[in-house]
Design a protein around this motif. Structure first.
Motif, PDB file in Angstrom:
ATOM      1  N   ARG B  94       5.470   6.374  -8.916  1.00  0.00           N
ATOM      2  CA  ARG B  94       5.361   5.545  -7.720  1.00  0.00           C
ATOM      3  C   ARG B  94       6.665   5.464  -6.944  1.00  0.00           C
ATOM      4  NH1 ARG B  94       3.726   0.213  -9.870  1.00  0.00           N
ATOM      5  NH2 ARG B  94       3.677  -0.473  -7.702  1.00  0.00           N
ATOM      6  N   SER B 262       2.686   4.229 -15.136  1.00  0.00           N
ATOM      7  CA  SER B 262       2.837   4.167 -13.677  1.00  0.00           C
ATOM      8  C   SER B 262       3.090   2.744 -13.193  1.00  0.00           C
ATOM      9  CB  SER B 262       1.560   4.695 -13.010  1.00  0.00           C
ATOM     10  OG  SER B 262       0.485   3.800 -13.258  1.00  0.00           O
ATOM     11  N   GLY B 263       2.852   1.768 -14.079  1.00  0.00           N
ATOM     12  CA  GLY B 263       3.036   0.380 -13.673  1.00  0.00           C
ATOM     13  C   GLY B 263       1.832  -0.198 -12.943  1.00  0.00           C
ATOM     14  N   LEU B 264       0.744   0.569 -12.847  1.00  0.00           N
ATOM     15  CA  LEU B 264      -0.469   0.046 -12.222  1.00  0.00           C
ATOM     16  C   LEU B 264      -1.303  -0.712 -13.256  1.00  0.00           C
ATOM     17  CD1 LEU B 264      -1.685   3.017  -9.989  1.00  0.00           C
ATOM     18  CD2 LEU B 264      -0.336   1.019  -9.316  1.00  0.00           C
ATOM     19  N   ASP B 281      -0.533  -3.904  -9.390  1.00  0.00           N
ATOM     20  CA  ASP B 281       0.353  -3.402 -10.449  1.00  0.00           C
ATOM     21  C   ASP B 281       0.224  -4.333 -11.659  1.00  0.00           C
ATOM     22  OD1 ASP B 281       1.974  -5.606 -10.143  1.00  0.00           O
ATOM     23  OD2 ASP B 281       3.649  -4.529  -9.222  1.00  0.00           O
ATOM     24  N   ASN B 283       2.007  -6.542 -12.764  1.00  0.00           N
ATOM     25  CA  ASN B 283       2.437  -7.913 -12.535  1.00  0.00           C
ATOM     26  C   ASN B 283       1.464  -8.679 -11.640  1.00  0.00           C
ATOM     27  OD1 ASN B 283       4.924  -7.637 -13.987  1.00  0.00           O
ATOM     28  ND2 ASN B 283       5.621  -6.337 -12.298  1.00  0.00           N
ATOM     29  N   THR B 287      -0.491  -3.399  -4.448  1.00  0.00           N
ATOM     30  CA  THR B 287       0.239  -2.300  -3.817  1.00  0.00           C
ATOM     31  C   THR B 287      -0.338  -2.135  -2.417  1.00  0.00           C
ATOM     32  OG1 THR B 287      -1.359  -0.701  -4.603  1.00  0.00           O
ATOM     33  CG2 THR B 287       0.550  -1.091  -6.001  1.00  0.00           C
TER      34      THR B 287
END
Lengths: 75, 464
Positions: B94, B262-264, B281, B283, B287
């Motif tokens: 990303r 990927s943090g998704l 994401d 958290n 996005t």
């Protein structure tokens, strides 16, 4: 030439079955089966069937070649 | 530069990448062009084929009325895309805004749409899954292989799992004149999607058509011969049956592994996104450049308590793809929510089965039209006093009405008079859904979010 029927919309009116019986058929009372691919000899009938569908559930693509660049290109 | 100028630049010369060359991916690509996107468009798919239609693969294809290779989807317009087919996406960076492919290439994007869908859940023991004669049915190749096998002189077919795909396979086998045994862990076919009351009708339907249906049973082992051909299946009741074909129909697995790291917010239940298809994401931050649509996405729906819904439905793939594509290339206030009402169909044993809404959410059921005994009826599901879903056996023409009832939050049990009603079935009953924690073939609609009745965390301010 290819087609797809949105069977969520289809309510089994069977107009397509009357107009293009070689492409569309009913399985039982109201389950529609269709041939996803058809040839030039069926074109007229399929056109009529798509136009006659009361819920406009038939999507037809009259082109015959594969999507540009999509076949048989790999990688 | 204002955000509006950014959107204009994006529409003219942005780079949009679609990962997943299936129904959702194709319809999204068409919508992007339809709405005036003139930048570069790349469609990536792990199969070597252009997007094709899956529903016929377990129906007319198995019956020999259509060839699996003839199911390429009709196109609504030219999409002028670069196709990267036969190569899977393997990773997402990303920071660099790049998709990494299995062959080492990278593809850069300004906007990314993820439509990687699901794959068939494989048989639990990899070694047994590799036996000659053990099949799954999800792709065009799967269907072609199974068709060849079924027409090649087999004696008995075992279908593992009586969800929609499993039941359709069993139906096709009977029509081809093959002996078929169906093993289902739950108490009835279709029980995860429609509950035990409707499942009992599917149960009778299968038996009446000569299916050797065994419910409350699981397959414990598949046994091969010395050259690795399937020969026998062992069942949890201690019995064994001789089979040379087993079709594993245990539901689907979401293709999200490639997004690891990927943090998704992507995992086994799918990719969490907002109602506008924008992906979250880990958290919980939305996005603005990554979108998801189709089977792999899950998003909140106000009609169903804002729970996250994940839908393995043809119509959802089309609709969600169109919304995602629209939202990708327009400014905030012009974005639209994806609030599609779940809807699907199946045809088996000559019966057209359709459903609208989310039956598994139902706590009560009435048969509003027809009767269960005639196998021609509409079952209406209620949830906390309102209509939440309806399922029909050979009653498709009524479902539009129930769609309106669900959308308007109509009261349950229904107060309206219906055509073809039988007063004896209007008493609400428990629809008999199995405990969702028990593994079965799984429904095609999954509520993956919170349930308001489950209050597990309570916020207590320290100064209170």
């Amino acid at each position: 030439m290819r087609l797809v029927v949105d069977l969520n919309r289809c309510q089994g009116f069977a107009q397509c079955v009357f107009l293009a019986p070689d492409v569309f058929s009913l399985h039982g009372e109201e389950a529609l089966l269709f041939s996803p691919r058809f040839d030039e000899t069926q074109r007229d009938r399929v056109e009529k069937a798509a136009a006659a569908c009361p819920v406009q559930a038939i999507l037809v693509d009259y082109s015959d070649e594969p999507t540009k660049g999509a076949e048989p290109h790999v990688g | 530069m204002s955000a509006d100028t950014d959107v204009e630049v994006l529409r003219r010369q942005g780079r949009i990448v679609v990962v997943g060359a299936s129904l959702a991916g194709l319809r999204a690509a068409e919508t992007l062009r339809e709405q005036g996107f003139t930048g570069s468009l790349t469609v990536i798919g792990d199969e070597p084929y252009e997007p094709y239609d899956r529903p016929p693969l377990s129906k007319q294809a198995l019956l020999g009325r259509a060839r699996p290779e003839d199911t390429a989807l009709p196109r609504r317009r030219d999409i002028d895309a670069v196709w990267r087919l036969g190569v899977a996406a393997e990773g997402l960076d990303r920071d660099a805004k790049q998709v990494r492919l299995a062959n080492g290439d990278t593809v850069a994007y300004d906007r990314l749409l993820i439509t990687t869908g699901t794959r068939a859940r494989p048989w639990i023991h990899p070694e047994e899954a590799g036996l000659d004669g053990v099949f799954v049915l999800r792709t065009r190749d799967d269907s072609a292989r199974l068709c060849r096998k079924l027409t090649g002189g087999v004696s008995r077919v075992l279908v593992i799992g009586a969800g929609f795909t499993g039941s359709e396979v069993a139906s096709a086998c009977r029509e081809l004149g093959l002996e078929v045994t169906v093993a289902e862990r739950g108490p009835a076919p279709l029980v995860g999607a429609l509950g035990g009351v409707v499942g009992a009708v599917a149960d009778r339907l299968q038996r009446r058509h000569g299916v050797d249906l065994r419910c409350g049973i699981s397959v414990t082992a598949l046994e091969g011969d010395y050259v690795g051909r399937l020969r026998r299946a062992h069942l949890s009741d201690g019995s064994a049956i001789d089979v040379d074909v087993a079709v594993v129909s245990l539901g689907a697995v979401r293709n999200t592994e490639w997004l690891a790291g990927s943090g998704l917010a992507a995992g086994p239940r799918g990719i969490a996104c907002d109602a506008g298809c924008r992906v979250f994401d880990v958290n919980g931050i939305v996005t603005d450049d990554i979108y998801a649509a189709g089977d792999v996405a899950r998003s909140p729906h106000p009609l169903f308590d804002y729970q996250f819904l994940s839908l393995e439905h043809w119509g959802n793939a089309v609709e969600q793809a169109e919304i995602a594509a629209h939202n990708m290339i327009c400014a905030g206030p012009d974005r639209r929510p994806h609030l599609w009402l779940p809807m699907f169909w199946s045809s088996q044993f000559g019966v057209n089965i359709k459903s609208v809404g989310v039956p598994p959410l139902g706590d009560q059921l009435v048969v509003a039209q027809g009767t269960l005994g005639e196998e021609r009826f509409v079952a209406v599901y209620g949830y906390r006093g309102r209509v939440i879903a309806a399922a029909s056996f050979d009653g498709a023409k009524w479902l539009g009405f129930y769609q309106q009832q669900i959308e308007s939050g109509a009261p349950f049990p229904p107060e309206y008079r219906t055509v073809d009603r039988r007063t004896e079935t209007l008493e609400p009953v428990d629809p008999a859904f199995p405990d969702p924690h028990l593994p079965t073939h799984g429904p095609t609609v999954t509520l993956t979010g919170h349930s308001p009745s489950e209050r597990r965390i309570k916020f207590v301010p320290s100064h209170a």
